[in-house]
Design an enzyme around this catalytic site. Structure first.
Site, PDB file in Angstrom:
ATOM      1  N   ASP A 250      -0.981   3.605  -4.736  1.00  0.00           N
ATOM      2  CA  ASP A 250      -1.090   4.683  -5.713  1.00  0.00           C
ATOM      3  C   ASP A 250      -0.717   4.126  -7.081  1.00  0.00           C
ATOM      4  OD1 ASP A 250      -1.304   7.949  -5.245  1.00  0.00           O
ATOM      5  OD2 ASP A 250      -0.344   7.405  -7.135  1.00  0.00           O
ATOM      6  N   ALA A 277      -6.357   1.581  -7.736  1.00  0.00           N
ATOM      7  CA  ALA A 277      -6.793   1.508  -6.336  1.00  0.00           C
ATOM      8  C   ALA A 277      -7.834   0.425  -6.108  1.00  0.00           C
ATOM      9  CB  ALA A 277      -7.339   2.868  -5.896  1.00  0.00           C
ATOM     10  N   ASP A 297      -8.973   8.601  -0.210  1.00  0.00           N
ATOM     11  CA  ASP A 297      -8.921  10.046  -0.479  1.00  0.00           C
ATOM     12  C   ASP A 297      -8.533  10.272  -1.937  1.00  0.00           C
ATOM     13  OD1 ASP A 297      -8.813  12.788  -0.239  1.00  0.00           O
ATOM     14  OD2 ASP A 297      -6.899  12.825   0.828  1.00  0.00           O
ATOM     15  N   CYS A 337     -13.214  15.304  -2.999  1.00  0.00           N
ATOM     16  CA  CYS A 337     -12.951  16.715  -3.308  1.00  0.00           C
ATOM     17  C   CYS A 337     -13.691  17.131  -4.570  1.00  0.00           C
ATOM     18  CB  CYS A 337     -11.449  16.967  -3.446  1.00  0.00           C
ATOM     19  SG  CYS A 337     -10.652  16.031  -4.778  1.00  0.00           S
TER      20      CYS A 337
END
Length: 398
Positions: A250, A277, A297, A337
């Site tokens: 992260d 990342a 994700d 998302c």
């Protein structure tokens, strides 16, 4: 109920009659019902072009998506009692689904409360208000939350940039006794969640069922890589499923520190790597590191339609880097998302990048948001989370 009546143009009621809840400014007959002088968030009644009732809701003339229908009941009174009935219905559904009070309690339109998100952490509620209409209802909403759930505390995390589209101020407000952190239990794994400083509403309940499903892909010697790990949800659930090791990647130092605390809370140890990342995954590949399960994700990489191509390219680069870190037969969990990325587009990304990485990919499962984030059947935008579980086999393509 307000006597304010908003008249739509002829034929512009068809989508609402079919179950949709949104009204755009160009659908309103402003000659008959001028809206420019209306206070943002005002409660109102909606009528079709012939003057026939459609229902009631609220309006914000300053926004393109200016109206939301709360009910088809034309003479509804939006008091605390009305809100409490909606909240009770939402809670009744979640209580059937989950044995403990840790879930998304209200998911906007899908729960008949457009502009409102509520997450439940036991006796603490975290609330996000996204529209001027729901902001107008805030005093009644707080009253309804208190009378329905008797919470210890309520945090209003109204600091999301999405509020700017409604010209709403950003702020965080507390009601009652709000602790710094709460501890939730997700299928036997404990997580300490910050009530004030965490991302969005603190925890991503939408992936809980998908983290449960990861169990079948974990073996006693499995190594798990959790990319965009936040506070270690996928990594620690992997360890909880029996994995031998887990690594969190992260860009946030506080998030990784929280992941380490969560590991200690469960008597586990994890490796944490801070950095971008994509760059971290490339370096891990150079270092010869390989993982049996890699989870990618990320946050929404395509926040606006105009960002689609750029975001699509980034999804591709991330997934190719992830594929290069898999052991033979390893499993990739790839999620998005982004509202503006369709599931079939993500599948095409995986196909393209697997071929570029000289791997044969097998899609094993499709993923979507959990049932505490229900989908409104007339509003496809409420189905936002998509993902794939895929197995990778090294194979040189001609």
């Amino acid at each position: 109920m307000s006597n304010l009546i908003i008249r739509l143009k002829t034929q512009e009621d068809r989508r609402l009659r079919a179950g949709h809840l949104w009204i755009y400014s160009n659908e309103i007959d402003t000659a008959r019902t001028p809206i420019k002088s209306i206070t943002a968030g005002s409660l109102c009644r909606f009528e079709d072009g012939r003057g026939k009732p459609i229902g009631a809701g609220y309006i914000n003339p300053q926004a393109l998506l200016c109206g939301r229908l709360l009910t088809g009941q034309y003479d509804a009174v939006f008091d605390a009692e009305w809100l409490s009935r909606r909240l009770q219905a939402a809670a009744s559904l979640r209580d059937k689904l989950y044995s403990q009070p840790f879930y998304r309690l209200v998911f906007g339109e899908a729960d008949g409360l457009p502009g409102l998100v509520v997450d439940r952490y036991g006796d603490v509620l975290v609330v996000q208000i996204g529209t001027a209409g729901m902001e107008h209802l805030k005093p009644r909403l707080i009253e309804a939350l208190q009378s329905t759930f008797s919470p210890r505390g309520i945090v209003l995390r109204n600091d999301s940039a999405s509020r700017e589209a409604e010209n709403l101020p950003l702020y965080v407000e507390e009601v009652g006794d709000v602790p710094e952190t709460v501890v939730i239990d997700e299928s036997g794994v404990k997580f300490e969640i910050a009530m004030r400083g965490g991302q969005k509403t603190g925890w991503f309940f939408d992936q809980r069922d998908n983290r449960d499903r990861m169990a079948r892909y974990i073996k006693p010697d499995s190594a798990v890589l959790d990319v965009f790990s936040y506070v270690g949800g996928w990594a620690l659930r992997g360890l909880g499923h029996g994995a031998a090791s887990a690594t969190c990647v992260d860009s946030s130092t506080p998030a990784l520190a929280a992941a380490e605390r969560n590991a200690a809370l469960n008597g586990k140890k994890i490796e944490t790597i801070k950095g971008d990342a994509l760059e971290v995954m490339k370096q891990l590949a150079v270092d010869g590191r390989r993982y049996d399960v890699v989870v990618v994700d990320p946050p929404a990489l395509i926040k606006r339609k105009r960002d689609h191509e750029e975001g699509l390219g980034l999804y591709g680069r991330l997934n190719r880097a992830a594929l290069n870190l898999l052991t033979p037969g390893g499993v990739l969990v790839s999620c998005s998302c982004s509202h503006h990325l369709a599931a079939d587009e993500l599948q095409r990304v995986l196909l393209r990048e697997s071929r570029a990485a000289a791997k044969r990919l097998q899609i094993l499962e499709t993923l979507e948001q959990g049932p505490d984030h229900p989908v409104h059947p007339a509003i496809p935008e409420t189905r936002y989370l998509k993902g794939y579980v895929a197995s990778s086999i090294n194979e040189q393509f001609s």
